[in-house]
Design a protein around this motif. Structure first.
Motif, PDB file in Angstrom:
ATOM      1  N   TRP A 155      -1.914   7.267  11.449  1.00  0.00           N
ATOM      2  CA  TRP A 155      -1.729   7.281  10.005  1.00  0.00           C
ATOM      3  C   TRP A 155      -2.158   5.956   9.406  1.00  0.00           C
ATOM      4  O   TRP A 155      -2.601   5.050  10.102  1.00  0.00           O
ATOM      5  CB  TRP A 155      -0.290   7.623   9.640  1.00  0.00           C
ATOM      6  N   GLN A 156      -2.005   5.884   8.087  1.00  0.00           N
ATOM      7  CA  GLN A 156      -2.056   4.591   7.409  1.00  0.00           C
ATOM      8  C   GLN A 156      -0.736   4.435   6.675  1.00  0.00           C
ATOM      9  O   GLN A 156      -0.128   5.431   6.263  1.00  0.00           O
ATOM     10  CB  GLN A 156      -3.249   4.486   6.472  1.00  0.00           C
ATOM     11  N   GLU A 157      -0.293   3.188   6.566  1.00  0.00           N
ATOM     12  CA  GLU A 157       0.929   2.924   5.798  1.00  0.00           C
ATOM     13  C   GLU A 157       0.702   1.697   4.923  1.00  0.00           C
ATOM     14  O   GLU A 157       0.341   0.633   5.405  1.00  0.00           O
ATOM     15  CB  GLU A 157       2.142   2.740   6.715  1.00  0.00           C
ATOM     16  N   GLY A 158       0.839   1.885   3.628  1.00  0.00           N
ATOM     17  CA  GLY A 158       0.718   0.783   2.695  1.00  0.00           C
ATOM     18  C   GLY A 158       2.091   0.193   2.438  1.00  0.00           C
ATOM     19  O   GLY A 158       3.089   0.923   2.372  1.00  0.00           O
ATOM     20  N   HIS A 159       2.166  -1.137   2.317  1.00  0.00           N
ATOM     21  CA  HIS A 159       3.442  -1.815   2.046  1.00  0.00           C
ATOM     22  C   HIS A 159       3.167  -2.909   1.024  1.00  0.00           C
ATOM     23  O   HIS A 159       2.444  -3.864   1.312  1.00  0.00           O
ATOM     24  CB  HIS A 159       4.016  -2.414   3.328  1.00  0.00           C
ATOM     25  N   THR A 160       3.711  -2.752  -0.176  1.00  0.00           N
ATOM     26  CA  THR A 160       3.400  -3.708  -1.237  1.00  0.00           C
ATOM     27  C   THR A 160       4.659  -4.364  -1.792  1.00  0.00           C
ATOM     28  O   THR A 160       5.750  -3.790  -1.759  1.00  0.00           O
ATOM     29  CB  THR A 160       2.624  -3.027  -2.389  1.00  0.00           C
ATOM     30  N   ALA A 161       4.478  -5.592  -2.277  1.00  0.00           N
ATOM     31  CA  ALA A 161       5.583  -6.382  -2.841  1.00  0.00           C
ATOM     32  C   ALA A 161       5.189  -6.832  -4.239  1.00  0.00           C
ATOM     33  O   ALA A 161       4.060  -7.281  -4.465  1.00  0.00           O
ATOM     34  CB  ALA A 161       5.864  -7.593  -1.954  1.00  0.00           C
ATOM     35  N   HIS A 162       6.131  -6.717  -5.184  1.00  0.00           N
ATOM     36  CA  HIS A 162       5.835  -6.966  -6.602  1.00  0.00           C
ATOM     37  C   HIS A 162       6.928  -7.804  -7.268  1.00  0.00           C
ATOM     38  O   HIS A 162       8.072  -7.816  -6.819  1.00  0.00           O
ATOM     39  CB  HIS A 162       5.708  -5.631  -7.346  1.00  0.00           C
ATOM     40  N   ALA A 163       6.524  -8.451  -8.376  1.00  0.00           N
ATOM     41  CA  ALA A 163       7.465  -9.308  -9.111  1.00  0.00           C
ATOM     42  C   ALA A 163       8.399  -8.500 -10.008  1.00  0.00           C
ATOM     43  O   ALA A 163       9.504  -8.953 -10.318  1.00  0.00           O
ATOM     44  CB  ALA A 163       6.695 -10.330  -9.942  1.00  0.00           C
ATOM     45  N   THR A 164       7.976  -7.303 -10.426  1.00  0.00           N
ATOM     46  CA  THR A 164       8.797  -6.530 -11.361  1.00  0.00           C
ATOM     47  C   THR A 164       8.955  -5.084 -10.909  1.00  0.00           C
ATOM     48  O   THR A 164       8.117  -4.553 -10.174  1.00  0.00           O
ATOM     49  CB  THR A 164       8.181  -6.514 -12.774  1.00  0.00           C
ATOM     50  N   LYS A 165      10.017  -4.468 -11.404  1.00  0.00           N
ATOM     51  CA  LYS A 165      10.289  -3.059 -11.118  1.00  0.00           C
ATOM     52  C   LYS A 165       9.165  -2.175 -11.649  1.00  0.00           C
ATOM     53  O   LYS A 165       8.691  -1.266 -10.958  1.00  0.00           O
ATOM     54  CB  LYS A 165      11.621  -2.675 -11.765  1.00  0.00           C
ATOM     55  N   SER A 166       8.715  -2.445 -12.861  1.00  0.00           N
ATOM     56  CA  SER A 166       7.694  -1.596 -13.479  1.00  0.00           C
ATOM     57  C   SER A 166       6.371  -1.652 -12.715  1.00  0.00           C
ATOM     58  O   SER A 166       5.671  -0.648 -12.582  1.00  0.00           O
ATOM     59  CB  SER A 166       7.471  -1.989 -14.944  1.00  0.00           C
ATOM     60  N   GLU A 167       6.031  -2.834 -12.178  1.00  0.00           N
ATOM     61  CA  GLU A 167       4.812  -2.974 -11.365  1.00  0.00           C
ATOM     62  C   GLU A 167       4.904  -2.123 -10.109  1.00  0.00           C
ATOM     63  O   GLU A 167       3.940  -1.462  -9.716  1.00  0.00           O
ATOM     64  CB  GLU A 167       4.654  -4.438 -10.926  1.00  0.00           C
ATOM     65  N   ALA A 168       6.076  -2.160  -9.462  1.00  0.00           N
ATOM     66  CA  ALA A 168       6.255  -1.405  -8.211  1.00  0.00           C
ATOM     67  C   ALA A 168       6.198   0.101  -8.465  1.00  0.00           C
ATOM     68  O   ALA A 168       5.579   0.843  -7.699  1.00  0.00           O
ATOM     69  CB  ALA A 168       7.573  -1.790  -7.552  1.00  0.00           C
ATOM     70  N   ILE A 169       6.818   0.548  -9.546  1.00  0.00           N
ATOM     71  CA  ILE A 169       6.777   1.982  -9.885  1.00  0.00           C
ATOM     72  C   ILE A 169       5.335   2.401 -10.184  1.00  0.00           C
ATOM     73  O   ILE A 169       4.877   3.455  -9.728  1.00  0.00           O
ATOM     74  CB  ILE A 169       7.711   2.299 -11.071  1.00  0.00           C
ATOM     75  N   ALA A 170       4.610   1.548 -10.939  1.00  0.00           N
ATOM     76  CA  ALA A 170       3.208   1.857 -11.260  1.00  0.00           C
ATOM     77  C   ALA A 170       2.372   1.955  -9.985  1.00  0.00           C
ATOM     78  O   ALA A 170       1.494   2.817  -9.856  1.00  0.00           O
ATOM     79  CB  ALA A 170       2.634   0.791 -12.187  1.00  0.00           C
TER      80      ALA A 170
ATOM     81  N   PRO B 128       1.216 -10.001  -6.489  1.00  0.00           N
ATOM     82  CA  PRO B 128       1.710  -8.986  -5.555  1.00  0.00           C
ATOM     83  C   PRO B 128       1.060  -9.122  -4.175  1.00  0.00           C
ATOM     84  O   PRO B 128      -0.015  -9.700  -4.032  1.00  0.00           O
ATOM     85  CB  PRO B 128       1.283  -7.684  -6.211  1.00  0.00           C
ATOM     86  N   ILE B 129       1.736  -8.585  -3.161  1.00  0.00           N
ATOM     87  CA  ILE B 129       1.133  -8.400  -1.841  1.00  0.00           C
ATOM     88  C   ILE B 129       0.740  -6.927  -1.760  1.00  0.00           C
ATOM     89  O   ILE B 129       1.591  -6.043  -1.908  1.00  0.00           O
ATOM     90  CB  ILE B 129       2.120  -8.742  -0.709  1.00  0.00           C
ATOM     91  N   LEU B 130      -0.540  -6.670  -1.542  1.00  0.00           N
ATOM     92  CA  LEU B 130      -1.055  -5.304  -1.495  1.00  0.00           C
ATOM     93  C   LEU B 130      -1.705  -5.077  -0.132  1.00  0.00           C
ATOM     94  O   LEU B 130      -2.891  -5.330   0.052  1.00  0.00           O
ATOM     95  CB  LEU B 130      -2.073  -5.070  -2.621  1.00  0.00           C
ATOM     96  N   VAL B 131      -0.906  -4.637   0.828  1.00  0.00           N
ATOM     97  CA  VAL B 131      -1.369  -4.535   2.215  1.00  0.00           C
ATOM     98  C   VAL B 131      -1.255  -3.107   2.732  1.00  0.00           C
ATOM     99  O   VAL B 131      -0.301  -2.386   2.435  1.00  0.00           O
ATOM    100  CB  VAL B 131      -0.558  -5.508   3.114  1.00  0.00           C
ATOM    101  N   ASN B 132      -2.253  -2.716   3.519  1.00  0.00           N
ATOM    102  CA  ASN B 132      -2.249  -1.415   4.203  1.00  0.00           C
ATOM    103  C   ASN B 132      -2.521  -1.670   5.679  1.00  0.00           C
ATOM    104  O   ASN B 132      -3.195  -2.630   6.045  1.00  0.00           O
ATOM    105  CB  ASN B 132      -3.356  -0.524   3.635  1.00  0.00           C
ATOM    106  N   GLN B 133      -1.971  -0.819   6.539  1.00  0.00           N
ATOM    107  CA  GLN B 133      -2.384  -0.877   7.945  1.00  0.00           C
ATOM    108  C   GLN B 133      -2.693   0.526   8.462  1.00  0.00           C
ATOM    109  O   GLN B 133      -2.042   1.500   8.105  1.00  0.00           O
ATOM    110  CB  GLN B 133      -1.344  -1.577   8.816  1.00  0.00           C
ATOM    111  N   TRP B 134      -3.757   0.596   9.272  1.00  0.00           N
ATOM    112  CA  TRP B 134      -4.096   1.817  10.012  1.00  0.00           C
ATOM    113  C   TRP B 134      -3.476   1.666  11.389  1.00  0.00           C
ATOM    114  O   TRP B 134      -3.720   0.670  12.070  1.00  0.00           O
ATOM    115  CB  TRP B 134      -5.611   1.981  10.118  1.00  0.00           C
ATOM    116  N   ALA B 135      -2.667   2.633  11.803  1.00  0.00           N
ATOM    117  CA  ALA B 135      -1.916   2.459  13.045  1.00  0.00           C
ATOM    118  C   ALA B 135      -1.510   3.797  13.637  1.00  0.00           C
ATOM    119  O   ALA B 135      -1.803   4.855  13.097  1.00  0.00           O
ATOM    120  CB  ALA B 135      -0.664   1.610  12.765  1.00  0.00           C
ATOM    121  N   ASN B 136      -0.809   3.708  14.775  1.00  0.00           N
ATOM    122  CA  ASN B 136      -0.144   4.880  15.341  1.00  0.00           C
ATOM    123  C   ASN B 136       1.367   4.669  15.216  1.00  0.00           C
ATOM    124  O   ASN B 136       1.840   3.526  15.173  1.00  0.00           O
ATOM    125  CB  ASN B 136      -0.534   5.092  16.806  1.00  0.00           C
ATOM    126  N   VAL B 137       2.110   5.745  15.127  1.00  0.00           N
ATOM    127  CA  VAL B 137       3.564   5.656  15.103  1.00  0.00           C
ATOM    128  C   VAL B 137       4.136   6.709  16.057  1.00  0.00           C
ATOM    129  O   VAL B 137       3.458   7.664  16.418  1.00  0.00           O
ATOM    130  CB  VAL B 137       4.166   5.856  13.691  1.00  0.00           C
TER     131      VAL B 137
END
Length: 491
Positions: free
Chosen positions: A170-185, A143-152
């Motif tokens: 704010w902070q905004e996390g954006h993650t990418a996963h191989a399976t649906k169940s991983e993303a929901i978790a 998975p890609i498990l990335v967060n950024q601290w930023a302004n919007v």
């Protein structure tokens, strides 16, 4: 200190605005709808950042940074996402200014029009998913498990410091996963991280739940949230975590080869909290005397104020204070010695009460003689005398006690202001008289939800994830309802 605050009972909104200004947290800026976060307000935000950042890293996330500007074309790739943000976007059309030939100051150079307009980020899904396409080829990249601290920037018409501003942090996390169940978790995990932070650091009890379809984040298949109750009976959404399915992966063509070599679109989440948490902190705990801060987030957990009439007394009092500073700092307690000679002790007491410092220690000549100090709690305003040898141990215990007391007080308030109703008439009556959280049956339709919102200004805050009593009948239509949902008027 000024500190003639309007009481909460008299005008809650005015009390809040006055408190933010007088406690030196923030002020309105020269840009309409934007705020200046002052050093004391920013120090509290830094405490929040530090704890959240640690929690994110403990769950395997890393920080990165993505551009503030997003090409307009990126927004057209995910239809529901652009619909959700179109009305709030600030747009950059030109890249240069020039002196007006008629002598009217600075003007936009019409020759400097951008080929494609840029959107000042309202959220970063589009630019990030365009980037992830370059990062992802194989299941080994996930998975890609990335967060950024930023302004919007979200172009708000009606703004209020911390709660709703055109630009916010704010902070905004954006993650990418191989399976649906991983993303929901992942989405569920981050909702739980937010709830843990809210309850154990902010001392703000929250209800964990799912948003109704109409309240979901634009482009999400499911939005998880935490909802808090403020002292005026209104709800505040304190954090959200979104299961995005494959919507953004398909829009930006982000695919990976699985273990069998088959190409699949990745599964996505995003999650965030903002400086709105400052508003939640203020409105949950503070009183008519000013700010009340939980020790876990207070920039200064303890302040020492010397009381003296002459240089000799000051030297004696300072000696005791210096010793206490060493003892308390050895226990990792954030402590400040206010030895300013420009303000009297009474003024300082007033200042620290207004600024919500959890514990105040006063030391005068008599305390030096007796080997005592005076301790004053901000949460209860109780004072007590303690021997100097026991101060460090007493303070450590009191800070824990204050943290727990603030949480318990907020829980008790929420329980006293959570109501179950069965009829629409009862719903309207309770909402008008008491406000608060209202648990009621709803038939699951957008039409009924919209009607309730239009007629009462109350919205479905969430479908709580906690245990519920099960099926019943919708309070409005009488149609079958699977469960009670949580309604409230909200910020």
């Amino acid at each position: 200190m000024a500190k003639n605050l309007t009481s909460r009972e008299q005008d809650y909104s005015k009390w809040y605005n006055e408190l933010v200004i007088q406690a030196d947290l923030a002020e309105n800026s020269g840009v309409r709808g934007c705020m200046v976060i002052k050093p004391y307000g920013y120090a509290i935000w830094e405490r929040m950042q530090a704890e959240l950042d640690r929690m994110f890293k403990e769950t395997g996330h890393q920080n990165a940074y993505f551009p503030l500007f997003i090409p307009k074309s990126y927004f057209s790739k995910e239809a529901s996402h652009v619909d959700g943000f179109a009305k709030e976007c600030a747009v950059v059309t030109h890249y240069r200014l020039k002196n007006d030939e008629d002598g009217n100051g600075i003007v936009v150079d019409p020759e400097a029009k951008l080929e494609e307009e840029l959107i000042v980020r309202p959220t970063s899904e589009t630019i990030i998913w365009d980037t992830y396409r370059k990062w992802v080829q194989s299941y080994r990249d996930l998975p890609i498990l990335v967060n950024q601290w930023a302004n919007v920037v979200r172009w708000e018409m009606r703004t209020r410091l911390f709660l709703r501003t055109a630009e916010f942090l704010w902070q905004e996390g954006h993650t990418a996963h191989a399976t649906k169940s991983e993303a929901i978790a992942e989405a569920e995990q981050m909702m739980n991280v937010y709830a843990d932070f809210a309850e154990n650091y902010m001392a703000v009890p929250v209800v964990k739940g799912l948003k109704s379809e109409s309240e979901r984040f634009a482009g999400a298949l499911e939005t998880y949230c935490i909802e808090a109750l403020m002292q005026d009976g209104k709800a505040l959404q304190a954090g959200t975590s979104h299961f995005l399915g494959q919507n953004f992966a398909k829009a930006f063509d982000v695919k990976f080869a699985d273990k069998d070599g088959k190409l699949e679109h990745v599964w996505a989440t995003s999650w965030g909290v903002s400086t709105r948490l400052m508003g939640a902190l203020i409105m949950t705990h503070s009183d008519d005397n000013g700010l009340v801060l939980p020790p876990n987030l207070a920039p200064d957990q303890v302040v020492i104020v010397p009381i003296y009439r002459n240089e000799e007394q000051f030297e004696a009092v300072s000696g005791v204070a210096t010793d206490l500073l060493k003892q308390l700092r050895a226990k990792n307690i954030r402590v400040k010695f206010d030895d300013r000679d420009t303000h009297k002790p009474g003024w300082k007491f007033n200042e620290y009460e207004l600024k919500g410092v959890p514990l105040r220690i006063a030391i005068g000549p008599k305390d030096v003689e007796k080997g005592t100090v005076e301790l004053a709690r901000r949460d209860t305003l109780e004072k007590s005398f303690v021997s100097q040898e026991k101060v460090a141990t007493q303070v450590e215990g009191l800070l824990d006690e204050i943290q727990n007391n603030l949480f318990k007080k907020a829980v008790d308030f929420r329980e006293a202001n959570t109501h179950s109703v069965d009829s629409y008439e009862e719903f309207k009556k309770v909402l008008k008289a008491k406000g608060g959280f209202i648990l009621a049956h709803w038939d699951g339709t957008a039409e009924t939800e919209e009607r309730i919102k239009n007629e009462t200004k109350a919205t479905i805050r969430c479908l709580p994830l906690s245990e519920n009593e099960g099926a019943g009948s919708c309070m409005v239509t009488g149609k079958p309802s699977e469960r009670r949902v949580l309604f409230a008027k909200a910020y």
